[in-house]
Design an enzyme around this catalytic site. Structure first.
Site, PDB file in Angstrom:
ATOM      1  N   ARG A  76      -3.351   4.741  20.928  1.00 63.29           N
ATOM      2  CA  ARG A  76      -3.670   3.344  20.587  1.00 63.29           C
ATOM      3  C   ARG A  76      -2.425   2.658  20.036  1.00 63.29           C
ATOM      4  O   ARG A  76      -1.582   3.309  19.404  1.00 63.29           O
ATOM      5  CB  ARG A  76      -4.814   3.272  19.560  1.00 63.29           C
ATOM      6  CG  ARG A  76      -4.558   4.078  18.298  1.00 63.29           C
ATOM      7  CD  ARG A  76      -5.660   3.893  17.268  1.00 63.29           C
ATOM      8  NE  ARG A  76      -5.539   2.636  16.550  1.00 63.29           N
ATOM      9  CZ  ARG A  76      -4.729   2.438  15.507  1.00 63.29           C
ATOM     10  NH1 ARG A  76      -3.960   3.403  15.041  1.00 63.29           N
ATOM     11  NH2 ARG A  76      -4.683   1.261  14.929  1.00 63.29           N
TER      12      ARG A  76
ATOM     13  N   SER B   6       0.804  -1.226   0.000  1.00 63.92           N
ATOM     14  CA  SER B   6       0.000   0.000   0.000  1.00 63.92           C
ATOM     15  C   SER B   6       0.838   1.279   0.000  1.00 63.92           C
ATOM     16  O   SER B   6       1.656   1.484  -0.881  1.00 63.92           O
ATOM     17  CB  SER B   6      -0.938  -0.088   1.205  1.00 63.92           C
ATOM     18  OG  SER B   6      -1.831   0.960   1.259  1.00 63.92           O
TER      19      SER B   6
ATOM     20  N   SER C 108      -0.400   0.724  17.384  1.00 65.42           N
ATOM     21  CA  SER C 108      -0.553   0.555  15.939  1.00 65.42           C
ATOM     22  C   SER C 108      -0.813  -0.908  15.616  1.00 65.42           C
ATOM     23  O   SER C 108      -0.297  -1.800  16.281  1.00 65.42           O
ATOM     24  CB  SER C 108       0.728   1.017  15.247  1.00 65.42           C
ATOM     25  OG  SER C 108       0.808   0.460  13.955  1.00 65.42           O
TER      26      SER C 108
HETATM   27  C1  16G Z   1      -4.224  -0.586   7.665  1.00 58.14           C
HETATM   28  C2  16G Z   1      -5.687  -0.467   7.379  1.00 58.14           C
HETATM   29  C3  16G Z   1      -6.113   0.986   7.416  1.00 58.14           C
HETATM   30  C4  16G Z   1      -5.729   1.608   8.725  1.00 58.14           C
HETATM   31  C5  16G Z   1      -4.265   1.391   9.027  1.00 58.14           C
HETATM   32  C6  16G Z   1      -3.959   1.800  10.434  1.00 58.14           C
HETATM   33  C7  16G Z   1      -7.046  -1.781   5.871  1.00 58.14           C
HETATM   34  C8  16G Z   1      -7.247  -2.242   4.467  1.00 58.14           C
HETATM   35  N1  16G Z   1      -6.003  -1.009   6.065  1.00 58.14           N
HETATM   36  O1  16G Z   1      -3.465  -0.012   6.651  1.00 58.14           O
HETATM   37  O2  16G Z   1      -7.493   1.043   7.229  1.00 58.14           O
HETATM   38  O3  16G Z   1      -5.999   2.981   8.732  1.00 58.14           O
HETATM   39  O4  16G Z   1      -3.957   0.011   8.897  1.00 58.14           O
HETATM   40  O5  16G Z   1      -2.642   1.547  10.718  1.00 58.14           O
HETATM   41  O6  16G Z   1      -7.809  -2.107   6.770  1.00 58.14           O
HETATM   42  P1  16G Z   1      -2.094   1.618  12.200  1.00 58.14           P
HETATM   43  O7  16G Z   1      -2.818   0.561  13.000  1.00 58.14           O
HETATM   44  O8  16G Z   1      -0.645   1.383  12.064  1.00 58.14           O
HETATM   45  O9  16G Z   1      -2.421   2.986  12.712  1.00 58.14           O
HETATM   46 ZN    ZN Z   2      -3.679   1.229   0.239  1.00 61.20          ZN
END
Ligand code: 16G
Ligand code: ZN
Length: 538
Positions: A493, A67, A495
């Site tokens: 939170r 991504s 990650s």
């Molecule tokens: C992932 C999630 C995204 C979320 C991010 C948070 C999907 C397809 N992708 O990329 O929606 O915003 O994780 O990341 O669900 P974090 O937990 O590191 O903050």
């Molecule tokens: Zn993406």
């Protein structure tokens, strides 16, 4: 007795041996890490996808992408039969399988098969797709080996966006009801509806059909060119960032996090710039005003624009359907205030991660869901869809528009390009420029920070991540800090994708939001076992 999966272990040992003893978990975004650490994981995800296909007696998708992450990274995600994210029980299976030693693979597969009572006589079919990363092709071969070693068939969609694989899987499994199960079918469905919706001409009031498109140097830059073949002269799209380093100083994540104009796109005042991420499932708008000031319109602005428009069409059509918006804790307080108070649309808050938002949106007849970072879409219940189509056939003009809007949307998962076309549709219908859209409400200044701690699992949260439960006392400290700031709000939170704790703060001025974020980050460091130097500045 020899396991029917004996070959799976042999191929693992000879071609895709396990290269780490670290425990790895299937997280919010599947498995993600440096590309060179992923061969064995990919192979095993091929095995698992084949088993999941037997379990569901339907085709399963595997998408290879990291991504918005840097080009050196990669990752893998499984897509369930109706385009959903992999079911939670199978996330556990994925974790088990990836953490088994090479020799233990047959046993792990038997166990998963037994637990899920899989019919192994079913011939599994797995669709694979990948982003443009240089590592993606080799990693895709590993997935394909995994599927084939357990007797599965593979359809390789090649380089493709994440949302297109979700769409193709859904259409394949529902017998084509949602659309034609091919890449071409996708472009046709969406673009045809988009063009129809602006049959009265491409310009309208303050709306001009011109956008600059920041492709993040990824698959989104390739795919937009395919969309354009079907859009005729309904929208003029200038494509930038189509052959540089993936996600580098450009793309949706860069624009959102850095709050900066993307490199590689001409810095022209008053032009709408659309930034997508490395697999084209996130979108952020931005522009430079006549005073050369930068403005960013994120997932919250997109969600409120779309919800407001659907609400109006619903009202004018007389259809009695329950519309709602789903956000996360990251949604700007001003957006929540605007949508509830001004528009009167109910708002629900879900945990971070598309699957949580999607799930919560199902409680409405029409659920608009967006993360502030630009992931999101709109979903319609079966009944809502039928009611809209039915009223459209009875020449209800607003229902007819809504029916076409439905076809511009990818309900299976958010798509940066389909979301862009939806935003363009609303702006066109309203005769709005990007300023008209932007002035609906002003974002509260906010700041995000990261804190490294020895073990991020010591942080647990409740109330859709807005309240911290452990370590005990941390939430009280945050409450005390927040009190000192007008319109202050903050949460922390762990990650789901990186080994860090995230801190979010907003307040009535940027200085105050920054100050609050630094204080809260300091409290996390002190009370949750911070490592390295204590955060004292941005
Ligand atoms: C992932 C999630 C995204 C979320 C991010 C948070 C999907 C397809 N992708 O990329 O929606 O915003 O994780 O990341 O669900 P974090 O937990 O590191 O903050
Ligand atoms: Zn993406």
């Amino acid at each position: 007795m020899m396991s029917r999966f004996a070959d799976a272990a042999k191929v693992a040992t000879s071609k895709y041996p396990k290269t780490t003893n670290k425990t790895i978990k299937y997280g919010t975004a599947g498995f993600r890490s440096k590309a060179e650490e992923l061969d064995f994981i990919m192979y095993r995800m091929g095995l698992l996808a084949a088993l999941r296909a037997c379990d569901t007696k339907a085709a399963i998708g595997v998408m290879i992408t990291a991504s918005h992450n840097p080009v050196q990274d990669n990752g893998v995600k499984l897509v369930d039969p109706m385009g959903e994210m992999l079911a939670p029980a199978w996330e556990v299976h994925a974790t088990t399988l990836v953490n088994a030693s090479d020799d233990e693979i047959p046993r792990a597969l038997e166990k998963i098969g037994g637990e899920a009572r899989i019919d192994l006589n079913h011939s599994p079919l797995v669709f694979v797709g990948r982003d443009t990363r240089p590592s993606s092709s080799q990693l895709c071969d590993a997935v394909i080996s995994g599927v084939r070693v357990v007797g599965g068939d593979v359809k390789d969609l090649g380089v493709i966006t994440t949302p297109i694989i979700h769409y193709v899987i859904t259409c394949h499994n529902d017998g084509g009801t949602y659309g034609v199960p091919s890449e071409e079918g996708y472009y046709q469905k969406i673009c045809e509806a988009f063009v129809k919706l602006r049959s009265s001409g491409a310009s309208n009031g303050n709306y001009e059909p011109i956008v600059y498109y920041d492709g993040a140097n990824g698959v989104g830059a390739l795919m937009i060119a395919n969309f354009l073949k079907h859009l005729g002269n309904s929208l003029s799209v200038s494509i930038y960032n189509d052959d540089g380093v993936l996600n580098h100083l450009c793309g949706a994540d860069y624009v959102k996090v850095q709050q900066k104009w993307p490199e590689g796109v001409p810095r022209i005042q008053n032009v709408r710039c659309v930034s997508v991420d490395g697999d084209a499932d996130r979108v952020i708008y931005s522009y430079i005003d006549s005073n050369d000031k930068y403005h960013m319109l994120d997932g919250d602005k997109i969600a409120t624009l779309i919800a407001g428009y659907i609400q109006e069409l619903l009202k004018n059509s007389g259809l009695k359907l329950k519309l709602g918006l789903v956000q996360t804790a990251y949604a700007n307080g001003a957006s929540t205030e605007y949508i509830t108070r001004k528009l009167g649309v109910p708002v629900a808050c879900a945990m971070t991660g598309v699957k949580h938002l999607h799930h919560m949106a199902l409680q409405f007849d029409i659920g608009v869901y967006f993360e502030a970072n630009g992931h999101g879409t709109v979903i319609f219940s079966k009944e809502a869809r039928a009611a809209i189509r039915d009223a459209a056939q009875r020449n209800n003009e607003n229902a007819n528009k809504l029916s076409q809007v439905l076809d511009v949307i990818n309900e299976t998962v958010g798509d940066a390009i389909s979301d862009m076309l939806l935003v363009e549709t609303v702006l066109h219908a309203r005769g709005w420029s990007i300023f008209d859209w932007d002035k609906a409400y002003a974002d509260l200044p906010n700041r995000q920070m990261k804190v490294t701690v020895a073990d991020r699992t010591v942080i647990t949260t409740t109330d859709a991540e807005r309240v911290c439960v452990t370590p005990e006392g941390l939430q009280n400290s945050i409450n005390e800090m927040v009190k000192a700031y007008p319109q202050g709000r903050s949460f922390v939170r762990p990650s789901g994708t990186e080994d860090i704790v995230r801190v979010y703060a907003e307040a009535s001025s940027q200085e105050q939001a920054d100050e609050l974020a630094i204080k809260v980050a300091g409290a996390v460091y002190d009370q949750a076992g911070g490592v390295g130097s204590k955060p004292q500045s941005l």
